[in-house]
Design an enzyme around this catalytic site. Structure first.
Site, mmCIF file in Angstrom:
data_model
loop_
_atom_site.group_PDB
_atom_site.id
_atom_site.type_symbol
_atom_site.label_atom_id
_atom_site.label_comp_id
_atom_site.label_asym_id
_atom_site.label_seq_id
_atom_site.Cartn_x
_atom_site.Cartn_y
_atom_site.Cartn_z
ATOM 1 N N LYS A 57 109.929 7.634 35.861
ATOM 2 C CA LYS A 57 108.941 6.650 36.211
ATOM 3 C C LYS A 57 109.476 5.478 37.171
ATOM 4 O O LYS A 57 109.178 5.095 37.875
ATOM 5 C CB LYS A 57 108.217 5.963 34.976
ATOM 6 C CG LYS A 57 107.239 7.154 34.249
ATOM 7 C CD LYS A 57 106.802 6.832 32.635
ATOM 8 C CE LYS A 57 105.961 7.844 32.446
ATOM 9 N NZ LYS A 57 105.654 7.648 30.795
ATOM 10 N N GLN A 101 106.622 3.200 26.238
ATOM 11 C CA GLN A 101 106.776 4.692 26.249
ATOM 12 C C GLN A 101 106.251 5.114 24.737
ATOM 13 O O GLN A 101 106.705 4.535 23.790
ATOM 14 C CB GLN A 101 108.184 5.214 26.364
ATOM 15 C CG GLN A 101 108.227 6.416 26.426
ATOM 16 C CD GLN A 101 107.624 7.328 27.697
ATOM 17 O OE1 GLN A 101 107.470 7.172 28.661
ATOM 18 N NE2 GLN A 101 107.087 8.667 27.207
ATOM 19 N N ASP A 124 99.038 1.887 32.094
ATOM 20 C CA ASP A 124 98.956 3.088 31.456
ATOM 21 C C ASP A 124 97.552 3.542 30.863
ATOM 22 O O ASP A 124 97.513 4.674 30.128
ATOM 23 C CB ASP A 124 100.244 3.322 30.448
ATOM 24 C CG ASP A 124 100.556 4.645 30.025
ATOM 25 O OD1 ASP A 124 100.346 5.681 30.824
ATOM 26 O OD2 ASP A 124 101.232 4.928 28.904
#
Ligand code: NAP
Length: 294
Positions: A57, A101, A124
């Site tokens: 990422k 994450q 996200d």
């Protein structure tokens, strides 16, 4: 060998095109404001797969002209510590998007940590606020994998309005937001899961099938209605590389369009994440609304 009739959806090509648009937006933001958009990634613990995802990422951000700020926290981190760190990033004007994450270690209340992300930085698409905007088709940030699937459907001009879409899987990051986005696009949506009775019979009715099960080659070719569009979100490590949730060749023999694994849905997840980061930055920095898309 089975004669393939379906057209393969080229996720790599669509993701690369999206990357060009993201890089162009980033360039405009930097020219207008002097600020470089920044994605902060938070990794708790030392799971090697998670570390690899975070690394990729960050790399894509940098390739497209953005900054990435990587925060690593120890395995024993508490909920309060993580919530505090995420909230700090939320207040930091130099950070425009936050990615936590997941999964996080068991002792942490993941939901509390997600909810510490301000909606404007939730690139996200993991907060309750973002879920609401996905279902109501309001401006906001989508969960990256389903948002990537929507972009693939759009890139291949698949008609969603009025279609019967069957989503297999109801996870918070994939199945549920996928169903919300398809519904917002005016599909009739059926969500299937491990307790669904006669899954084959339900999938046979679908114009669009989204497989998000996490079981290699689970969806059989003869479940697919001839001419259906098959989107395979599955990503299952196997001895000969990663395989999807759909038994590709027999499904491809019946589908009109199908995503391969790898090279279908996978590249879109990252592309959406960095694109949403650039949009978040544009909004926070007051770059004209017509220069950003949803
Ligand atoms: P998950 O949280 O394990 O959810 C799996 C879903 O499949 C659950 O809703 C489960 O039903 C359902 N399911 C399990 N067995 C079933 C069965 N026999 N019949 C019908 N439904 C069944 O998985 P996930 O996180 O959504 O991920 C799904 C897949 O997508 C995985 O292969 C994952 O690696 C992949 N993925 C890919 C990306 C990407 O970037 N390409 C991103 C995320 C995930 P219940 O709810 O009833 O348990």
């Amino acid at each position: 060998m089975t004669q393939l009739q379906a057209k393969r959806i080229d996720g790599k090509a669509v993701a690369a095109r999206m990357g060009e648009a993201t890089a162009a937006r980033v360039k405009r933001i930097v020219e207008k404001t002097g600020v470089v958009p920044c994605l902060a990634t938070v990794l708790v613990g030392s799971d090697p797969a998670s570390a690899k995802y975070v690394e990729s990422k960050g790399k894509l951000c940098e390739k497209l002209g953005m900054r990435s700020l990587k925060l690593a926290m120890p395995e024993q981190t508490t909920t309060a510590e993580l919530v505090g760190k995420v909230a700090d990033l939320g207040r930091d004007p130099a950070v425009h998007g936050i990615l936590l994450q997941h999964p996080v270690p068991k002792q942490i209340d993941e939901r509390a940590a997600f909810e510490a992300i301000p909606p404007g930085k939730d690139v996200d698409g993991v907060t309750f606020y973002s879920f609401g905007t996905m279902f109501y088709d309001l401006p906001g940030f989508g969960s990256c994998t389903p948002a990537g699937i929507m972009k693939l459907l759009d890139a291949y001009s698949v008609k969603i309005q009025g279609a019967h879409a069957v989503v297999i899987g109801r996870s918070a990051i994939l199945g549920k937001p996928m169903a919300g986005m398809l519904l917002a696009g005016h599909a009739s949506v059926t969500i299937c899961h491990s307790r669904t009775v006669d899954l084959r019979g339900v999938v046979r009715l679908a114009d669009i099938v989204v497989a998000a099960v996490g079981k290699p080659r689970f969806v059989q070719g003869d479940w697919i209605k001839p001419g259906a569009v098959v989107m395979d979100a599955g990503f299952n490590p196997g001895p000969k590389g990663n395989v999807g949730d759909v038994d590709f060749e027999p499904a491809a023999a019946r589908a009109s369009l199908i995503t391969p694994v790898p090279g279908g849905v996978g590249p879109m997840t990252l592309a959406v994440l960095v694109d949403q980061t650039s949009i978040a930055a544009a909004r926070q920095l007051g770059v004209a609304a017509d220069e950003v898309q949803r």
